[in-house]
Scaffold this motif. Structure first.
Motif, PDB file in Angstrom:
ATOM      1  N   LEU A 210       0.839  -1.199   0.000  1.00  0.00           N
ATOM      2  CA  LEU A 210       0.000   0.000   0.000  1.00  0.00           C
ATOM      3  C   LEU A 210       0.874   1.249   0.000  1.00  0.00           C
ATOM      4  CD1 LEU A 210      -2.727   1.439   0.271  1.00  0.00           C
ATOM      5  CD2 LEU A 210      -2.597   1.096   2.733  1.00  0.00           C
ATOM      6  N   MET A 211       1.908   1.271   0.862  1.00  0.00           N
ATOM      7  CA  MET A 211       2.790   2.444   0.907  1.00  0.00           C
ATOM      8  C   MET A 211       3.482   2.642  -0.441  1.00  0.00           C
ATOM      9  SD  MET A 211       2.532   4.472   3.272  1.00  0.00           S
ATOM     10  CE  MET A 211       3.639   5.797   2.882  1.00  0.00           C
ATOM     11  N   GLU A 212       3.888   1.531  -1.066  1.00  0.00           N
ATOM     12  CA  GLU A 212       4.544   1.660  -2.382  1.00  0.00           C
ATOM     13  C   GLU A 212       3.599   2.290  -3.396  1.00  0.00           C
ATOM     14  OE1 GLU A 212       6.046  -2.224  -3.410  1.00  0.00           O
ATOM     15  OE2 GLU A 212       7.446  -2.139  -1.707  1.00  0.00           O
ATOM     16  N   LYS A 213       2.332   1.874  -3.332  1.00  0.00           N
ATOM     17  CA  LYS A 213       1.355   2.438  -4.270  1.00  0.00           C
ATOM     18  C   LYS A 213       1.157   3.926  -4.008  1.00  0.00           C
ATOM     19  CE  LYS A 213      -1.503  -1.590  -5.162  1.00  0.00           C
ATOM     20  NZ  LYS A 213      -2.837  -2.138  -5.073  1.00  0.00           N
ATOM     21  N   ILE A 214       1.122   4.279  -2.720  1.00  0.00           N
ATOM     22  CA  ILE A 214       0.902   5.685  -2.362  1.00  0.00           C
ATOM     23  C   ILE A 214       2.086   6.543  -2.804  1.00  0.00           C
ATOM     24  CG2 ILE A 214       0.736   7.247  -0.358  1.00  0.00           C
ATOM     25  CD1 ILE A 214      -1.097   5.123   0.945  1.00  0.00           C
ATOM     26  N   VAL A 215       3.307   6.031  -2.541  1.00  0.00           N
ATOM     27  CA  VAL A 215       4.509   6.795  -2.916  1.00  0.00           C
ATOM     28  C   VAL A 215       4.539   6.978  -4.434  1.00  0.00           C
ATOM     29  CG1 VAL A 215       7.040   6.748  -2.940  1.00  0.00           C
ATOM     30  CG2 VAL A 215       5.804   6.044  -0.880  1.00  0.00           C
ATOM     31  N   SER A 216       4.193   5.904  -5.139  1.00  0.00           N
ATOM     32  CA  SER A 216       4.258   5.998  -6.592  1.00  0.00           C
ATOM     33  C   SER A 216       3.179   6.950  -7.133  1.00  0.00           C
ATOM     34  CB  SER A 216       4.194   4.573  -7.171  1.00  0.00           C
ATOM     35  OG  SER A 216       3.302   4.481  -8.205  1.00  0.00           O
TER      36      SER A 216
END
Ligand code: ATP
Length: 542
Positions: free
Chosen positions: A9-15
């Motif tokens: 989820l964090m990776e998706k948000i950062v991206s």
């Protein structure tokens, strides 16, 4: 739809933040600078909205709080008085396993058996590390406990299945090199200067040394008398400030959560000391004898009630910008966690995907800060209270929040994936940022149904110009209308207005000058008159 796992989820948000222009790494083309971030077009609007909402609720909607905008670099003695020069430059050690940091002089000496390792290899792949490590076990513990800790250490260094190398055992006495909580080796003591230094004037001499402020609060304390006199306020009253703060954090992490440059929104609310209240009203109201849900400031309130009042006010404010109570945790610090000057501190925590962590601290700081400045500057910080006929140094309640942390919380809170039909009616995953309209970077997008029809385009630009003085408007004519909706869903734009042939009156006079208004979250569309748009949208974004 199932919740994505937290790291995913964090990776998706950062991206998404990078792709859509919320947040970029600072100096990215030079490889970035650890702990510094830039806000792109959407991020800049989001931050501005956060600050405007806070400022409005703290000062413009209240009679008892005024604003201040002080300089970032201030007299270095301020940081001596506040305690930052000494507490921000202790020798510190870090646990090599958990990264927990301790003051070197506070490590209890320990004795026991130390297990030393020269490195580890990975079973099967031959991958190897020569990082040395050791673990201290108290007497009587089996060697396996040390090996378990050492394996965790090497696993963190990407040796997934480690075989330990060069085990050696030694008895140690009164050592301060190990973490008392888990036996792991600590780093060597390192001076740890949290404040960013600079020099005022062209000569880099020690007399010219100065600091970029590590918090905005101190400027409020040192200016409180000038503000008081200029604004004709009376205690109880507050001064608030929004501004940059800098901390040379050793471990910037969790995206923007812990940065070296960040913005704070702080209020110092000055109240009467309890003995003055007692003298004035004959009693001091305490938390235990009130109904906290109907907190309405009263002359007999002591610090406990003022503190609780501000905790409530702050939580209500978070709710008003879309963070519901169930996403927040009110953490009352325990006695042994409190700073030495604090009578009580409540941390408002947010449930981030990477853990429940602090958004804001609300501390009852007594008269510590003003008394310190009185001592260090030699200037009186006393206030003469005409109503109480008493002279005193006011006490303080301090709600202190971070703009960037809140922006990150709002982004994490807004991120949502659901299912929506594509052009052909086939269901697809839709990413939608469900920002509260109050803080959404763009409030409304306007679309001509087709871009090659000048009448539609012109009418859409007319609607854009009608809305613009009241809110941020985005005009988009590129691509199929469904794609354009999706782009705005990802940006978190709560409303979409489409101008079609009905608007032009081609389907009869009844529908002339009507548009469709699309709601981002429900995706429902309703028809309405162009003349109704401004009052309706202004109401929703206020
Ligand atoms: P933490 O324990 O997370 O380091 P703190 O207790 O040191 O925070 P305060 O000094 O109370 O934080 O600062 C008030 C607020 O400023 C915090 O609640 C947070 O929102 C923000 N803040 C503090 N340090 C940072 C940082 N390094 N990066 C981003 N925001 C920060």
């Amino acid at each position: 739809m199932a919740e994505p796992k937290t790291t995913e989820l964090m990776e998706k948000i950062v991206s998404l933040c990078k792709r859509r222009g919320f947040i970029f790494q600072s100096s990215e083309i030079y490889g970035g600078l650890n702990g510094f971030w830039d806000y792109g077009p959407l991020g800049a609007e989001l931050k501005r909205n956060i600050k405007d909402c806070w400022w409005r609720s703290m000062t413009q909607l209240r009679e008892d709080v005024v604003g201040l905008e002080a300089s970032i670099i201030m007299h270095p003695r301020i940081w001596e008085a506040s305690g930052h020069t000494s507490t921000f430059s202790d020798l510190m050690v870090d646990c090599l396993l958990t990264k927990k940091r301790f003051r070197a002089d506070q490590i209890e000496p320990q004795s026991g058996t130390a297990y030393f390792y020269t490195g580890a290899t990975e079973d099967g792949t031959g991958k190897e590390t020569k990082d040395v490590f050791s673990v201290l076990l108290p007497p009587g513990k089996p060697p396996e406990s040390a090996r378990k800790v050492a394996k965790q250490f090497y696993q963190q260094r990407s040796i997934n299945n480690p075989t330990l190398l060069g085990e050696r055992v030694e008895q140690v006495k009164d050592s301060t090199k190990y973490n008392p909580e888990n036996g792991s080796l600590l780093t060597e003591p390192r001076p740890f200067n949290l404040m960013l230094e600079t020099y005022v004037g062209p000569v880099q001499s020690s007399e010219n040394k100065s600091y970029l402020r590590p918090e905005t609060a101190q400027a409020i304390f040192v200016q409180y008398k000038s503000v008081l006199e200029a604004s004709r306020q009376k205690v109880p009253f507050g001064i608030c400030q929004i501004g940059k703060a800098f901390r040379n954090e050793i471990n910037p992490r969790n995206f923007t959560f812990r940065s070296r440059e960040f913005e704070q929104m702080e209020l110092e609310f000055f109240i009467r000391p309890e003995e003055v209240i007692q003298k004035m009203t004959g009693s001091v109201a305490k938390l235990s004898d009130s109904q906290p849900s109907t907190l309405n400031p009263q002359p007999n309130w002591g610090w406990e009630l003022w503190h609780k009042y501000w905790v409530e006010e702050r939580v209500k404010w978070y709710e008003s910008i879309g963070l519901s109570r169930d996403t927040l945790v009110e953490y009352w610090q325990k006695k042994d966690e409190l700073a030495h000057y604090a009578k009580a501190t409540v941390d408002i925590l947010f449930k981030f995907p990477f853990g429940t962590q602090e958004l804001e601290g609300i501390a009852a700081r007594g008269d510590f800060d003003l008394t310190q400045h009185q001592k260090f500057s030699g200037k009186s910080m006393e206030y003469f209270d005409e109503e109480a006929k008493a002279k005193y140094v006011p006490h303080v309640i301090e709600p202190s929040a971070g703009v960037d942390r809140l922006a990150l919380a709002l982004i994490c809170n807004a991120y949502c994936e659901d299912q929506a039909p594509d052009e052909k009616g086939k269901m697809e995953t839709r990413v939608v940022m469900k920002f509260h309209p109050r803080i959404a970077p763009l409030k409304v997008a306007v679309f001509p149904l087709l871009k090659n029809k000048p009448e539609l385009v012109n009418k859409t630009k007319e609607v854009r110009d009608l809305l613009r003085p009241h809110m941020t408007v985005f005009y988009d004519e590129a691509g199929a209308i469904g794609r354009r909706y999706r782009r705005q869903d990802e940006a978190g734009t709560p409303f979409g207005v489409t101008i079609d042939f009905e608007t032009l009156g081609e389907k009869g006079p009844d529908l002339k000058d009507t548009v469709t208004l699309r709601d981002r979250d429900s995706m429902k569309q309703e028809r309405m008159k162009i003349s109704e748009l401004v009052p309706l949208l202004v109401e929703k974004i206020r």
